[in-house]
Design an enzyme around this catalytic site. Structure first.
Site, mmCIF file in Angstrom:
data_model
loop_
_atom_site.group_PDB
_atom_site.id
_atom_site.type_symbol
_atom_site.label_atom_id
_atom_site.label_comp_id
_atom_site.label_asym_id
_atom_site.label_seq_id
_atom_site.Cartn_x
_atom_site.Cartn_y
_atom_site.Cartn_z
ATOM 1 C CG HIS A 270 -1.834 1.332 1.294
ATOM 2 N ND1 HIS A 270 -3.203 1.294 0.973
ATOM 3 C CD2 HIS A 270 -1.428 2.551 1.825
ATOM 4 C CE1 HIS A 270 -3.699 2.390 1.337
ATOM 5 N NE2 HIS A 270 -2.740 3.286 1.682
ATOM 6 C CD GLU A 271 1.748 3.521 3.705
ATOM 7 O OE1 GLU A 271 2.023 4.707 3.033
ATOM 8 O OE2 GLU A 271 0.687 3.353 4.456
ATOM 9 C CG HIS A 274 0.386 6.440 -0.637
ATOM 10 N ND1 HIS A 274 -0.549 6.991 -1.034
ATOM 11 C CD2 HIS A 274 -0.217 5.561 0.469
ATOM 12 C CE1 HIS A 274 -1.749 7.052 -0.197
ATOM 13 N NE2 HIS A 274 -1.423 6.145 0.523
ATOM 14 C CD GLU A 300 -5.223 6.757 0.587
ATOM 15 O OE1 GLU A 300 -4.916 5.733 0.568
ATOM 16 O OE2 GLU A 300 -4.477 7.686 1.418
#
Length: 504
Positions: A270-271, A274, A300
């Protein structure tokens, strides 16, 4: 300063002056980001009092630069100027920031920053003790300060709607409500059908103990596979995973739970999403809006795309299955690992560990509570009880303590009210973007299975990242996918995926 591809030398003098001011403001903002990263990752426990003053001073200087009379004069001079499309976008974005900031007194900005900096340590202590009462006075102060900011910006509108625009200025609160309502109406029956299904997916990691060293090693290996640029990034640990940085230096953090290696794996991916977005922004436009990300819903969308559409896909688990078995000594084939990564948990209280479906119920709880808090319809002291009641209502489970309840997220300690809806807005956008990429590129499953992510990454670079904040959110979705923003693709995706997994 890097040269820009949209050469400002041919622009009006007012435009060049505006860019000079904004770039100085932007650099201060990024310096604050590094100090904030340090506070959460490296800073000694006793450093908070000094750090709060440092960040408060920087926020005051940022506010001073952005609201300088020269910025207002330049914007006024450019109101009817003949600008290129890119230059007009730069002016639009700076004008939006200027008008919001100019409405707020500098001393209030500094007070909010100092309070939020101190609040992080208070929140961490309250969470460790599972005691909301320790955090409640700080939260109440943050709510009051944010209400003041909203009143300065627009006293005639709902305070929460004003604050929501800080994170998503172009998909309005009505759009967020419409999406959240539709997802609640369509996901709850799907979750109920899954609960009634005769299929029980395996929980391959239950009952085991997995060292943090082994988890970190696998996290780094997966970041390697995903082409994370270690020359411009790093991986660390924090109490709540986050990403911080720019196109030249973007760092990710994760956290390791000894009884649940899936938590760190999904958080790291997930990170990565980003960070990959930040690292793909134009280096030539560093310091101006064309080198900035397009707000949090788009941000997101990138993290949720990599976490879910890639990281929870069957081809991805076929790719990393051998690594997982070797690292954690688990006796599970690729299919079992894939299924374990996609269990719909009817007993999970923690948002960051939630599956793709129940995740959005977590978001709805937070959205409803923070909206009532900011709008004055809920007292801070009542948050734990209301939180627990809503979890029981939407998820059928009730937290046993504050740490697994209303203290689990860090966002309110930043004073970030209005942030949570962007997670769901971004998840919806991720499905739409991934479907468009698949239409353009063909067999993405085959690419993922082979560990070949370059085509998807180049598609995202071309259709999303390189534009920075040139387009508004809805315009960017239209440019990237050829369609307006819609929840259709997300609902089709989860219905098909989980229908197959649970034989619905």
């Amino acid at each position: 300063m890097p040269a820009t591809t949209d050469d400002a030398t041919d622009a009006p003098q007012a435009y060049r002056e505006l860019l000079e001011h904004y770039r100085r403001y932007s650099n201060l903002n990024k310096a604050s980001g590094v100090l904030s990263w340090d506070q959460q990752v490296m800073m000694p426990e006793g450093g908070a009092p000094a750090r709060s003053q440092q960040l408060s001073t920087l926020s005051g200087l940022q506010h001073e630069l952005l609201t300088d009379e020269a910025v207002g004069d330049a914007l006024e001079a450019l109101a009817d100027a003949d600008l290129s499309d890119e230059q007009a976008a730069v002016v639009r974005e700076i004008r939006r920031e200027y008008e919001r900031s100019d409405a707020v007194p500098q001393e209030l900005v500094e007070e909010v920053t100092a309070t939020a900096s101190e609040a992080i340590e208070v929140w961490e202590g309250a969470k460790a003790d599972s005691d909301f009462s320790q955090f409640a006075p700080t939260l109440e102060k943050l709510v009051e300060l944010r209400r003041e900011i909203a009143a300065h910006i627009d006293p005639d509108r709902e305070p929460y709607a004003v604050l929501f625009e800080e994170y998503e200025p172009y998909l309005d609160l009505e759009t967020a409500e419409r999406v959240l309502t539709r997802l609640r109406e369509e996901l709850v029956p799907l979750i109920e059908d899954i609960g009634e299904s005769d299929v029980t997916l395996p929980r391959a990691f239950d009952g085991g103990s997995y060292s943090t060293d082994a988890q970190e090693s696998l996290s780094r290996d997966i970041l390697d596979r995903l082409n994370y640029d270690w020359e411009r990034g790093r991986l660390d640990t924090s109490s709540h995973p986050f990403t911080s940085g720019s196109q030249f230096d973007c760092r990710v953090t994760t956290r390791f739970l000894e009884d649940d290696p899936l938590s760190a794996l999904t958080a790291t991916i997930h990170e990565f999403g980003h960070a990959f977005y930040n690292l793909g922004l134009s280096q030539d436009h560093y310091g101006d809006p064309l080198g900035e990300s397009r707000d949090l819903s788009v941000h997101e969308s990138q993290s949720r795309l990599w976490e879910n559409h890639v990281g929870r896909s069957q081809p991805f688990w076929e790719l990393i299955g051998d690594d997982v078995r070797e690292t954690f000594d688990v006796d599970a084939d690729d299919e079992t690992l894939y299924e374990a990564a996609n269990v719909v948990y009817d007993d999970n209280l923690i948002r960051v560990d939630a599956d793709e479906l129940t995740y959005h119920m977590h978001i709805i709880v937070r959205f409803e509570i923070e909206r009532d808090l900011v709008n004055g319809d809920l007292d801070v002291e009542d948050v734990p009880e209301v939180w627990n009641d809503k979890y029981e209502q939407y998820l059928g489970i009730r937290p046993e303590n504050d740490a697994e309840g209303c203290l689990q997220d860090i966002h309110w300690s930043y004073g970030n009210f209005g942030y949570f809806p962007t997670y769901t807005l971004g998840s919806v956008m991720a499905a739409q973007l991934y479907a468009a990429a698949e239409d353009d590129l063909g067999d993405l499953d085959g690419d993922i299975r082979a560990g070949e992510f370059e085509a998807l990454q180049e598609w995202l670079r071309e259709n999303v990242h390189r534009h920075g904040a040139r387009y508004t959110t809805d315009e960017l979705v239209e440019v990237a996918t050829g369609e307006s923003y819609t929840a259709d693709y997300f609902l089709e995706y989860v219905t098909e995926k989980y229908g197959q997994l649970y034989d619905l």
